[in-house]
Structures are given as C-alpha cells and as structure tokens.
Write a protein that holds these residues in place. Structure first.
Motif, PDB file in Angstrom:
ATOM      1  N   THR A   1       0.806  -1.228   0.000  1.00  0.00           N
ATOM      2  CA  THR A   1       0.000   0.000   0.000  1.00  0.00           C
ATOM      3  C   THR A   1       0.838   1.276   0.000  1.00  0.00           C
ATOM      4  O   THR A   1       0.331   2.342  -0.286  1.00  0.00           O
ATOM      5  CB  THR A   1      -0.913   0.058   1.248  1.00  0.00           C
ATOM      6  OG1 THR A   1      -0.099   0.169   2.414  1.00  0.00           O
ATOM      7  CG2 THR A   1      -1.816  -1.161   1.334  1.00  0.00           C
ATOM      8  N   GLY A   2       2.117   1.167   0.390  1.00  0.00           N
ATOM      9  CA  GLY A   2       2.952   2.347   0.495  1.00  0.00           C
ATOM     10  C   GLY A   2       2.755   3.109   1.793  1.00  0.00           C
ATOM     11  O   GLY A   2       3.382   4.149   2.006  1.00  0.00           O
ATOM     12  N   ASP A   3       1.875   2.609   2.677  1.00  0.00           N
ATOM     13  CA  ASP A   3       1.657   3.265   3.966  1.00  0.00           C
ATOM     14  C   ASP A   3       2.951   3.277   4.763  1.00  0.00           C
ATOM     15  O   ASP A   3       3.704   2.295   4.780  1.00  0.00           O
ATOM     16  CB  ASP A   3       0.571   2.558   4.778  1.00  0.00           C
ATOM     17  CG  ASP A   3      -0.822   2.722   4.169  1.00  0.00           C
ATOM     18  OD1 ASP A   3      -0.991   3.597   3.297  1.00  0.00           O
ATOM     19  OD2 ASP A   3      -1.724   1.958   4.562  1.00  0.00           O
ATOM     20  N   VAL A   4       3.192   4.388   5.471  1.00  0.00           N
ATOM     21  CA  VAL A   4       4.405   4.565   6.260  1.00  0.00           C
ATOM     22  C   VAL A   4       4.068   4.416   7.740  1.00  0.00           C
ATOM     23  O   VAL A   4       3.066   4.951   8.222  1.00  0.00           O
ATOM     24  CB  VAL A   4       5.047   5.942   5.986  1.00  0.00           C
ATOM     25  CG1 VAL A   4       6.183   6.228   6.945  1.00  0.00           C
ATOM     26  CG2 VAL A   4       5.535   6.012   4.541  1.00  0.00           C
ATOM     27  N   TYR A   5       4.926   3.687   8.447  1.00  0.00           N
ATOM     28  CA  TYR A   5       4.782   3.494   9.900  1.00  0.00           C
ATOM     29  C   TYR A   5       6.080   3.961  10.544  1.00  0.00           C
ATOM     30  O   TYR A   5       7.154   3.447  10.230  1.00  0.00           O
ATOM     31  CB  TYR A   5       4.535   2.018  10.226  1.00  0.00           C
ATOM     32  CG  TYR A   5       3.279   1.480   9.591  1.00  0.00           C
ATOM     33  CD1 TYR A   5       2.083   1.461  10.295  1.00  0.00           C
ATOM     34  CD2 TYR A   5       3.281   1.007   8.273  1.00  0.00           C
ATOM     35  CE1 TYR A   5       0.919   0.979   9.713  1.00  0.00           C
ATOM     36  CE2 TYR A   5       2.119   0.527   7.687  1.00  0.00           C
ATOM     37  CZ  TYR A   5       0.941   0.511   8.414  1.00  0.00           C
ATOM     38  OH  TYR A   5      -0.205   0.038   7.824  1.00  0.00           O
ATOM     39  N   GLU A   6       5.973   4.955  11.428  1.00  0.00           N
ATOM     40  CA  GLU A   6       7.154   5.498  12.086  1.00  0.00           C
ATOM     41  C   GLU A   6       7.032   5.329  13.593  1.00  0.00           C
ATOM     42  O   GLU A   6       5.983   4.944  14.098  1.00  0.00           O
ATOM     43  CB  GLU A   6       7.328   6.974  11.732  1.00  0.00           C
ATOM     44  CG  GLU A   6       7.602   7.183  10.252  1.00  0.00           C
ATOM     45  CD  GLU A   6       7.824   8.632   9.897  1.00  0.00           C
ATOM     46  OE1 GLU A   6       9.007   9.025   9.801  1.00  0.00           O
ATOM     47  OE2 GLU A   6       6.834   9.358   9.727  1.00  0.00           O
ATOM     48  N   GLY A   7       8.107   5.632  14.300  1.00  0.00           N
ATOM     49  CA  GLY A   7       8.128   5.448  15.750  1.00  0.00           C
ATOM     50  C   GLY A   7       8.767   4.117  16.077  1.00  0.00           C
ATOM     51  O   GLY A   7       9.971   3.950  15.913  1.00  0.00           O
ATOM     52  N   THR A   8       7.937   3.159  16.493  1.00  0.00           N
ATOM     53  CA  THR A   8       8.436   1.798  16.733  1.00  0.00           C
ATOM     54  C   THR A   8       7.506   0.794  16.067  1.00  0.00           C
ATOM     55  O   THR A   8       6.787   0.056  16.746  1.00  0.00           O
ATOM     56  CB  THR A   8       8.542   1.488  18.244  1.00  0.00           C
ATOM     57  OG1 THR A   8       7.285   1.766  18.857  1.00  0.00           O
ATOM     58  CG2 THR A   8       9.649   2.276  18.911  1.00  0.00           C
TER      59      THR A   8
END
Length: 127
Positions: free
Chosen positions: A59-66
């Motif tokens: 999907t190209g979704d970005v997940y940041e943090g942890t």
C-alpha cells in the motif's frame, strides 16, 4: 559472533539479516541475531538496535516510531571491533499478511539521533 553465519566487517558493518528478510509474527516475540562492526575511529557507546521506520510493500503506507519493537542489551563497541546482538522483535501495529521495507539502525541508546550504522531490511509480518 559465533551465532552469525556472516561476520560483520568494515565493508559490511551489519550482518545477520538475509535478502529475504525476517518473519515477525503479530504480537509474538521473534528472536534474531545480528552483527555490527564499528568502522568509526571512536567507540560506539551504548550501541543498540532500533527499527523506527517501515513502509508497506503493497500500500505504500508509512509506519514510524516503533513499528517493530526491538529489545536487546546495549553495548560499548570499540573502534574496528565486531559485536553480536541477540534481538527480540515484536510488532503490534503493522498489519499482518504484508511485507515491509524497514530501516534497521545501530544507534546510541541515550541519544538515538546518533546513528552508527543503518541498513534497509525486509520484514514479513505473519499471523
């Protein structure tokens, strides 16, 4: 370092993650080993491992943090020295059934903005 198939070197400072990546089960701990070679002229103090950015391959979704939490023991790594890290990996917020392109970094534990080495890895999240 004996648990690693490939020892880290100045040419390849992070080892242990294959091209196929790692499989992480949702809400379960996965054990991995990586090697880190400090090619800097200064010690890599409080060196630890983080995965702080992932992008979905579908999907190209970005997940940041942890997006993938990493538990390990920090180590002081002298210059021109290799160190093995035993990791416990867990993901809670990455949807399963997808693969993710993630940034694995060796950072200073008390100041993660100090990056000693980094590498793109593939994380397959399975249920």
């Amino acid at each position: 370092l004996d648990d690693l198939e490939e020892k880290p070197t100045s040419q390849k400072p992070i080892t242990g993650i294959t091209k196929e990546g790692i499989n992480v089960q949702t809400n379960k701990n996965t054990k991995e080993f990586i090697g880190f070679y400090n090619k800097d002229r200064q010690p890599a103090t409080e060196a630890t491992v983080v995965i702080d950015y992932c992008k979905s391959g579908s999907t190209g979704d970005v997940y940041e943090g942890t997006p993938v939490s990493v538990i390990t023991i920090a180590a002081d790594v002298p210059p021109s020295t290799a160190q093995a890290f035993s990791l416990s990996l867990k993901t809670e917020n990455l949807p399963s059934g997808d693969l993710y392109f993630c940034k694995l970094k060796i950072v200073k534990e008390s100041d993660p903005s100090i990056i000693y080495a980094q590498q793109q890895i593939v994380v397959n999240v399975v249920s």
